[in-house]
Design an enzyme around this catalytic site. Structure first.
Site, PDB file in Angstrom:
ATOM      1  N   HIS A 132      -4.846 -44.838 -15.591  1.00 57.52           N
ATOM      2  CA  HIS A 132      -4.849 -43.616 -16.400  1.00 57.52           C
ATOM      3  C   HIS A 132      -3.607 -43.640 -17.289  1.00 57.52           C
ATOM      4  CE1 HIS A 132      -8.124 -41.637 -14.317  1.00 57.52           C
ATOM      5  NE2 HIS A 132      -7.489 -41.581 -13.161  1.00 57.52           N
ATOM      6  N   VAL A 133      -3.696 -44.317 -18.399  1.00 56.25           N
ATOM      7  CA  VAL A 133      -2.531 -44.402 -19.281  1.00 56.25           C
ATOM      8  C   VAL A 133      -3.013 -44.355 -20.727  1.00 56.25           C
ATOM      9  CG1 VAL A 133      -2.573 -46.953 -19.256  1.00 56.25           C
ATOM     10  CG2 VAL A 133      -0.442 -45.771 -19.810  1.00 56.25           C
TER      11      VAL A 133
END
Ligand SMILES: *[C@@H]1O[C@H](CO)[C@@H](O)[C@H](O)[C@H]1NC(C)=O
Ligand SMILES: *[C@@H]1O[C@H](CO)[C@@H](O)[C@H](O)[C@H]1NC(C)=O
Ligand SMILES: *[C@@H]1O[C@H](CO)[C@@H](O)[C@H](O)[C@H]1NC(C)=O
Length: 418
Positions: free
Chosen positions: A190-191
């Site tokens: 999740h970036v």
């Protein structure tokens, strides 16, 4: 294709008409019969040919089922939002098809032009997964496909959610880690979007998933309030249990009472890490001023640009079959047979599904949607691109089929001559 057939049909018809115009010239009776026969067989053949193509296109249209979301812009060329809500709007596969057909773009669609996979310099897939878009489902699918196609899926452990905006050195570190993964790895985290080129590093294959942005924030709202999520989460991080009022407030109430978490003000900055109202952020990057102002034009444009230039596929479970077909065709090393694998069991096993999510009234949804215009536009942009990629594949099939029709036509002409 049907245009070409139509034209040659008309030309042949004209020839035949011309032949009949001069029928006062005494043709031998035989020739007249021959011409008539020729005319009939030509007409019949061309009729069959056009019919076949038409029915193929019809078949394709029938398969492209309309769905019901609102319309905003195709690749930044704004088709006005007035069409929003129309049954056959441009964001459905069928609508995209109709639009491309009406503008003549359909025949120029080319899967190669829409394929970013060849731009990758390393055999690594970077899945910078957007929360609440069903990314776990895709990870599960890739884990199973990895066993068949010999690759590993590495999920960033990131306990407690998304990574914050990263400073330049942190971005470089992460990029370096990804570049150093073995060939045949999927890295899921999740970036926000990371620019490998800027760091003079080789590029991976980018993929991601999106979801209707309002559905997404509502999903997040209920997800963090589900006891089976917050109890273990807070235990793990030694935090107090939340107050029951927080847990029990419905989304409708939250919006109506103007609570901060349910108020969406254009231009507002991130409230905290994991402030989930900006799906565009995952495609825009780590620049606070360009990417974090909520629902801003610049963030939207940068996100679109990155999708168009960098991402091999941005799919959505709202179009499962298209997403799987596009992944299969554009990233075959990792997704060959994805459809078959998915429908052999995975589809029934929804990861992270939340049965607690209640029905939310249309008024509230409309109210919220009015503040998500650019977020919605981005989502529609991704869907239209997915449709285009899918249509380009189908068109390739049609063109291949058309070649066999051309051969048939040649054979028929030979037969007429002899
Ligand atoms: C990545 O960085 C390079 C070099 O600074 C730049 O030219 C390129 O436009 C950037 N790409 C994206 C998608 O932001
Ligand atoms: C939508 O934006 C307007 C204008 O900034 C604001 O007054 C309103 O509270 C917002 N509504 C919601 C539901 O966020
Ligand atoms: C998607 O594909 C599956 C399996 O081929 C099929 O059963 C299903 O009807 C398709 N769904 C849609 C919406 O086309």
């Amino acid at each position: 294709m049907s245009l070409g057939a139509d034209r040659s049909y008309k030309m042949k018809l004209r020839d035949v008409e011309n032949a009949f115009k001069y029928r006062r010239i005494p043709y031998p009776k035989r020739s007249v019969e021959l011409i008539a026969l020729l005319a009939i067989s030509c007409t019949f053949f061309l009729f069959m040919h056009t019919n076949k193509l038409n029915s193929r296109l019809k078949e394709m249209e029938v398969k492209l089922q309309p769905s019901e979301f609102s319309a905003l812009g195709l690749t930044g060329n704004h088709v006005s939002g007035h069409d929003a809500g129309k049954h056959d709007d441009i964001n459905t596969l069928h609508g995209t098809y109709q639009y491309l057909k009406s503008t003549g773009q359909i025949l120029q669609l080319n899967a190669q032009d829409l394929n970013n996979t060849p731009k990758a310099d390393i055999d690594v897939v970077f899945f910078n997964r957007v929360p609440k878009t069903g990314s776990m489902q895709l990870i599960e699918l890739m884990r199973q496909l990895g066993k068949v196609h010999d690759y590993e899926v590495e999920k960033d452990p990131q306990v407690g959610g998304v990574l914050p905006l990263l400073e330049l050195p942190e971005q470089s570190d992460m990029i370096e880690n990804i570049v150093n993964l073995e060939d045949g790895t999927v890295f899921a985290s999740h970036v926000n979007f990371l620019n490998f080129t800027k760091n003079e590093q080789p590029r991976p294959i980018y993929i991601n998933m999106v979801r209707d942005p309002v559905e997404r924030v509502i999903s997040w709202y209920y997800y963090i309030r589900a006891p089976w999520i917050f109890v273990p989460g807070r235990r793990r991080t030694n935090r107090e249990m939340p107050n029951p009022k927080w847990v029990n407030t419905e989304y409708d109430q939250c919006v109506l009472s103007g609570e901060k978490v349910c108020t969406y003000i254009e231009g507002s900055l991130l409230e905290h890490v994991g402030d989930h109202r900006r799906q565009t952020l995952f495609f825009c990057g780590h620049d606070e001023f360009k990417c974090t102002p909520f629902n801003s034009r610049l963030a939207l444009q940068l996100a679109k640009l990155n999708v168009e230039r960098e991402y091999a596929v941005v799919g959505t479970w709202e179009h499962t079959n298209e997403t799987l077909a596009v992944l299969e065709a554009y990233v075959p090393r990792y997704f060959a047979d994805a459809t078959k694998m998915y429908y052999s069991g995975l589809h029934a096993d929804k990861q992270n599904d939340n049965p607690m999510k209640p029905h939310i009234s249309q008024d509230i949804l409309d109210m919220v949607r009015r503040n998500f215009t650019r977020e919605i536009e981005f989502y529609q942009f991704c869907r239209q691109r997915l449709h285009k990629q899918y249509l380009a594949l189908k068109l390739n099939d049609l063109k291949r089929a058309d070649k066999s029709l051309a051969r048939l036509e040649a054979a028929n002409e030979m037969a007429i001559k002899n």
